[in-house]
Design a protein around this motif. Sequence first.
Motif, PDB file in Angstrom:
ATOM      1  N   VAL A 124      -1.268  14.014 -22.996  1.00 22.01           N
ATOM      2  CA  VAL A 124      -2.523  14.107 -23.752  1.00 22.01           C
ATOM      3  C   VAL A 124      -3.431  13.124 -23.203  1.00 22.01           C
ATOM      4  CG1 VAL A 124      -3.361  14.073 -26.025  1.00 22.01           C
ATOM      5  CG2 VAL A 124      -0.769  14.476 -25.906  1.00 22.01           C
ATOM      6  N   ALA A 125      -4.537  13.748 -22.805  1.00 26.20           N
ATOM      7  CA  ALA A 125      -5.770  13.060 -22.102  1.00 26.20           C
ATOM      8  C   ALA A 125      -6.395  12.032 -23.041  1.00 26.20           C
ATOM      9  CB  ALA A 125      -6.532  13.970 -21.385  1.00 26.20           C
ATOM     10  N   PRO A 126      -6.834  10.983 -22.546  1.00 26.28           N
ATOM     11  CA  PRO A 126      -7.441  10.034 -23.551  1.00 26.28           C
ATOM     12  C   PRO A 126      -8.817  10.807 -23.981  1.00 26.28           C
ATOM     13  CG  PRO A 126      -6.713   8.841 -21.645  1.00 26.28           C
ATOM     14  CD  PRO A 126      -6.541  10.232 -21.388  1.00 26.28           C
ATOM     15  N   THR A 127      -9.300  11.698 -23.296  1.00 28.01           N
ATOM     16  CA  THR A 127     -10.546  12.442 -23.649  1.00 28.01           C
ATOM     17  C   THR A 127     -10.430  13.627 -24.545  1.00 28.01           C
ATOM     18  OG1 THR A 127     -10.504  13.512 -21.483  1.00 28.01           O
ATOM     19  CG2 THR A 127     -11.919  11.664 -21.707  1.00 28.01           C
ATOM     20  N   ASP A 128      -9.261  13.929 -24.942  1.00 28.18           N
ATOM     21  CA  ASP A 128      -8.875  15.118 -25.537  1.00 28.18           C
ATOM     22  C   ASP A 128      -9.678  15.315 -26.814  1.00 28.18           C
ATOM     23  OD1 ASP A 128      -7.362  16.849 -27.550  1.00 28.18           O
ATOM     24  OD2 ASP A 128      -5.848  16.963 -26.002  1.00 28.18           O
ATOM     25  N   LYS A 129     -10.435  16.338 -27.067  1.00 28.40           N
ATOM     26  CA  LYS A 129     -11.318  16.506 -28.162  1.00 28.40           C
ATOM     27  C   LYS A 129     -10.801  16.696 -29.398  1.00 28.40           C
ATOM     28  CE  LYS A 129     -15.168  16.436 -25.432  1.00 28.40           C
ATOM     29  NZ  LYS A 129     -15.756  15.207 -25.322  1.00 28.40           N
ATOM     30  N   ARG A 130      -9.436  16.801 -29.528  1.00 26.57           N
ATOM     31  CA  ARG A 130      -8.633  16.907 -30.689  1.00 26.57           C
ATOM     32  C   ARG A 130      -8.470  15.707 -31.394  1.00 26.57           C
ATOM     33  NH1 ARG A 130      -3.682  20.267 -28.729  1.00 26.57           N
ATOM     34  NH2 ARG A 130      -3.797  18.529 -27.049  1.00 26.57           N
ATOM     35  N   LEU A 131      -8.740  14.514 -30.746  1.00 28.63           N
ATOM     36  CA  LEU A 131      -8.325  13.212 -31.231  1.00 28.63           C
ATOM     37  C   LEU A 131      -9.625  12.366 -31.177  1.00 28.63           C
ATOM     38  CD1 LEU A 131      -5.122  12.854 -29.258  1.00 28.63           C
ATOM     39  CD2 LEU A 131      -5.368  13.209 -31.641  1.00 28.63           C
ATOM     40  N   GLU A 132      -9.715  11.265 -31.944  1.00 24.70           N
ATOM     41  CA  GLU A 132     -10.621  10.131 -32.022  1.00 24.70           C
ATOM     42  C   GLU A 132      -9.758   8.912 -31.429  1.00 24.70           C
ATOM     43  OE1 GLU A 132     -12.511  10.084 -35.654  1.00 24.70           O
ATOM     44  OE2 GLU A 132     -13.578  11.691 -35.298  1.00 24.70           O
ATOM     45  N   GLY A 133      -9.882   8.140 -30.364  1.00 25.64           N
ATOM     46  CA  GLY A 133      -9.002   6.870 -30.386  1.00 25.64           C
ATOM     47  C   GLY A 133     -10.057   5.775 -29.930  1.00 25.64           C
ATOM     48  N   ARG A 134      -9.532   4.691 -30.121  1.00 24.89           N
ATOM     49  CA  ARG A 134     -10.523   3.347 -29.856  1.00 24.89           C
ATOM     50  C   ARG A 134      -9.603   2.306 -29.771  1.00 24.89           C
ATOM     51  NH1 ARG A 134     -12.753   1.109 -34.817  1.00 24.89           N
ATOM     52  NH2 ARG A 134     -11.768   2.323 -36.630  1.00 24.89           N
ATOM     53  N   TYR A 135     -10.063   1.409 -29.194  1.00 23.04           N
ATOM     54  CA  TYR A 135      -9.271   0.138 -29.346  1.00 23.04           C
ATOM     55  C   TYR A 135      -9.888  -0.888 -30.594  1.00 23.04           C
ATOM     56  CZ  TYR A 135      -7.441   1.401 -24.980  1.00 23.04           C
ATOM     57  OH  TYR A 135      -6.923   1.950 -23.837  1.00 23.04           O
ATOM     58  N   VAL A 136      -8.809  -1.531 -31.430  1.00 23.90           N
ATOM     59  CA  VAL A 136      -9.294  -2.178 -32.491  1.00 23.90           C
ATOM     60  C   VAL A 136      -8.931  -3.600 -32.595  1.00 23.90           C
ATOM     61  CG1 VAL A 136      -9.756  -0.345 -33.911  1.00 23.90           C
ATOM     62  CG2 VAL A 136      -7.421  -1.327 -33.723  1.00 23.90           C
ATOM     63  N   GLU A 137      -9.271  -4.715 -32.978  1.00 21.51           N
ATOM     64  CA  GLU A 137      -9.001  -5.927 -33.171  1.00 21.51           C
ATOM     65  C   GLU A 137      -8.892  -6.347 -34.706  1.00 21.51           C
ATOM     66  OE1 GLU A 137     -10.842  -8.830 -31.130  1.00 21.51           O
ATOM     67  OE2 GLU A 137     -10.947  -7.702 -29.285  1.00 21.51           O
ATOM     68  N   TYR A 138      -7.789  -7.008 -35.058  1.00 19.17           N
ATOM     69  CA  TYR A 138      -7.322  -7.289 -36.335  1.00 19.17           C
ATOM     70  C   TYR A 138      -6.941  -8.907 -36.610  1.00 19.17           C
ATOM     71  CZ  TYR A 138      -3.235  -5.128 -34.505  1.00 19.17           C
ATOM     72  OH  TYR A 138      -2.351  -4.674 -33.609  1.00 19.17           O
ATOM     73  N   ASP A 139      -7.009  -9.400 -37.629  1.00 15.81           N
ATOM     74  CA  ASP A 139      -6.688 -10.962 -37.784  1.00 15.81           C
ATOM     75  C   ASP A 139      -4.997 -10.661 -37.974  1.00 15.81           C
ATOM     76  OD1 ASP A 139      -9.060 -11.743 -37.832  1.00 15.81           O
ATOM     77  OD2 ASP A 139      -9.304 -11.701 -39.877  1.00 15.81           O
ATOM     78  N   SER A 140      -4.321 -12.029 -37.347  1.00 11.05           N
ATOM     79  CA  SER A 140      -3.085 -12.125 -37.593  1.00 11.05           C
ATOM     80  C   SER A 140      -2.940 -13.687 -37.769  1.00 11.05           C
ATOM     81  CB  SER A 140      -2.222 -11.554 -36.354  1.00 11.05           C
ATOM     82  OG  SER A 140      -1.000 -11.962 -36.313  1.00 11.05           O
ATOM     83  N   PRO A 141      -3.118 -14.314 -38.939  1.00 10.92           N
ATOM     84  CA  PRO A 141      -3.018 -15.618 -39.116  1.00 10.92           C
ATOM     85  C   PRO A 141      -1.663 -16.226 -39.067  1.00 10.92           C
ATOM     86  CG  PRO A 141      -3.131 -14.207 -41.261  1.00 10.92           C
ATOM     87  CD  PRO A 141      -3.718 -13.105 -40.092  1.00 10.92           C
ATOM     88  N   LYS A 142      -0.533 -15.272 -39.025  1.00 14.58           N
ATOM     89  CA  LYS A 142       0.797 -16.064 -39.049  1.00 14.58           C
ATOM     90  C   LYS A 142       1.423 -15.808 -37.436  1.00 14.58           C
ATOM     91  CE  LYS A 142       2.261 -15.648 -43.818  1.00 14.58           C
ATOM     92  NZ  LYS A 142       3.491 -15.081 -44.682  1.00 14.58           N
ATOM     93  N   GLY A 143       0.503 -15.143 -36.591  1.00 15.87           N
ATOM     94  CA  GLY A 143       0.732 -14.722 -35.443  1.00 15.87           C
ATOM     95  C   GLY A 143       0.013 -15.571 -34.361  1.00 15.87           C
ATOM     96  N   TYR A 144      -0.855 -14.883 -33.585  1.00 20.13           N
ATOM     97  CA  TYR A 144      -1.669 -15.471 -32.691  1.00 20.13           C
ATOM     98  C   TYR A 144      -2.984 -15.674 -32.993  1.00 20.13           C
ATOM     99  CZ  TYR A 144       1.870 -15.850 -28.596  1.00 20.13           C
ATOM    100  OH  TYR A 144       2.918 -16.172 -27.646  1.00 20.13           O
ATOM    101  N   GLY A 145      -3.357 -15.204 -34.172  1.00 20.62           N
ATOM    102  CA  GLY A 145      -4.626 -15.493 -34.784  1.00 20.62           C
ATOM    103  C   GLY A 145      -5.530 -14.014 -34.680  1.00 20.62           C
ATOM    104  N   LYS A 146      -5.556 -13.358 -33.589  1.00 18.15           N
ATOM    105  CA  LYS A 146      -6.094 -12.276 -33.338  1.00 18.15           C
ATOM    106  C   LYS A 146      -5.152 -11.287 -32.394  1.00 18.15           C
ATOM    107  CE  LYS A 146     -10.325 -11.902 -34.881  1.00 18.15           C
ATOM    108  NZ  LYS A 146     -10.870 -10.982 -35.735  1.00 18.15           N
ATOM    109  N   ALA A 147      -5.321 -10.132 -33.037  1.00 19.58           N
ATOM    110  CA  ALA A 147      -4.401  -9.106 -32.323  1.00 19.58           C
ATOM    111  C   ALA A 147      -5.269  -7.983 -32.132  1.00 19.58           C
ATOM    112  CB  ALA A 147      -3.181  -8.674 -33.448  1.00 19.58           C
ATOM    113  N   ARG A 148      -4.593  -7.023 -31.029  1.00 20.79           N
ATOM    114  CA  ARG A 148      -5.564  -5.754 -30.684  1.00 20.79           C
ATOM    115  C   ARG A 148      -4.383  -4.658 -30.417  1.00 20.79           C
ATOM    116  NH1 ARG A 148      -7.447  -3.685 -25.410  1.00 20.79           N
ATOM    117  NH2 ARG A 148      -9.797  -2.765 -25.479  1.00 20.79           N
ATOM    118  N   GLY A 149      -4.983  -3.159 -30.580  1.00 18.13           N
ATOM    119  CA  GLY A 149      -4.103  -2.021 -30.552  1.00 18.13           C
ATOM    120  C   GLY A 149      -5.035  -0.971 -30.307  1.00 18.13           C
ATOM    121  N   TYR A 150      -4.421   0.251 -29.981  1.00 19.16           N
ATOM    122  CA  TYR A 150      -5.152   1.507 -29.629  1.00 19.16           C
ATOM    123  C   TYR A 150      -4.758   2.403 -30.638  1.00 19.16           C
ATOM    124  CZ  TYR A 150      -5.686   5.804 -27.097  1.00 19.16           C
ATOM    125  OH  TYR A 150      -6.276   6.987 -26.833  1.00 19.16           O
ATOM    126  N   LEU A 151      -5.777   2.669 -31.554  1.00 23.26           N
ATOM    127  CA  LEU A 151      -5.845   3.533 -32.782  1.00 23.26           C
ATOM    128  C   LEU A 151      -6.286   4.771 -32.587  1.00 23.26           C
ATOM    129  CD1 LEU A 151      -5.799   3.464 -35.945  1.00 23.26           C
ATOM    130  CD2 LEU A 151      -8.209   3.062 -36.019  1.00 23.26           C
TER     131      LEU A 151
END
Length: 300
Positions: A65-92
């Motif tokens: 599945v290509a990242p540009t597939d028009k059927r999908l909306e994909g982006r990278y997001v950051e979120y808090d992880s206070p008990k982990g490394y503080g900040k985390a990132r993922g592909y949504l």
Amino acid sequence: MNDRQPMQRASDFDPEVLLIFDQYVHGDIDRRAFLERVGKFAVGAVTAAGLLGALSPRFAEAQQVAPTDKRLEGRYVEYDSPKGYGKARGYLVRPAKAKGKLPLVLVVHENRGLNPHIEDVARRVALENFVALAPDALFPLGGYPGDEDKARALFATLEQPKAFEDFVAATRFMRSLRGTTDRLGVVGFCYGGAIANRLAVALPDLAAAVPFYGSAPALESVGGIKAELLLHFAANDERVNASWPPYEAALKAAGVKYTAHVYPNTQHGFHNDTTPRYDPQAAALAWSRTVEFFNRVLRA
């Protein structure tokens, strides 16, 4: 012009080469040791380095599945992880034209971080009408470096308790997303399979967990699992399979609902279509079972 040879299959390699490669992939031996041990299998024009190259991932060729597939909306997001490394990132990733609220699926990578293959898997999940998030455990160390060897080396330096808390934080972030239900599942591969097992223990509100060839969690904690499990195992995977009999006994004793499948004549990593260990038939069957399982449990 692409003069690269077609991807080989596991049956093209001596079983001992596959075993040595498994040790290398999981950090039990380094690159030099791998090349030394497989040297005896290098015949004619095939070198030890050539064997490593043949067994290594080929992301572009396997992308479904290509990242540009028009059927999908994909982006990278950051979120808090206070008990982990503080900040985390993922592909949504989510369907572009979703109707109604969608269930959630966390997609957990192998021991190399968020590489292109796992991003592709996240898109496959989203195409099945789920909201998918694939975190990158290597984000605190600069993220997936684009090289599998460098990624494995980085991975060995992670503080695993903090990395695990980053995955827990990912599930909290997902629950905050608009247009989603409170039904959450997780699918993980190898290291990610082990994380899926551990999340099932740690999160009583997790509905479903699908570990692909993942090691068992601490057996004394299995009684806390509330999620339903679907477990996939490769037949030729002594390292992981050794933990299954006591794990299964603990699941039965705790009354946890689970289904387990062992796929004949397959190697660890059989679902990963970027390497020769990929088994198309087993991978397709395991994936169809996974989608059916998530549909049944997460849309209940």
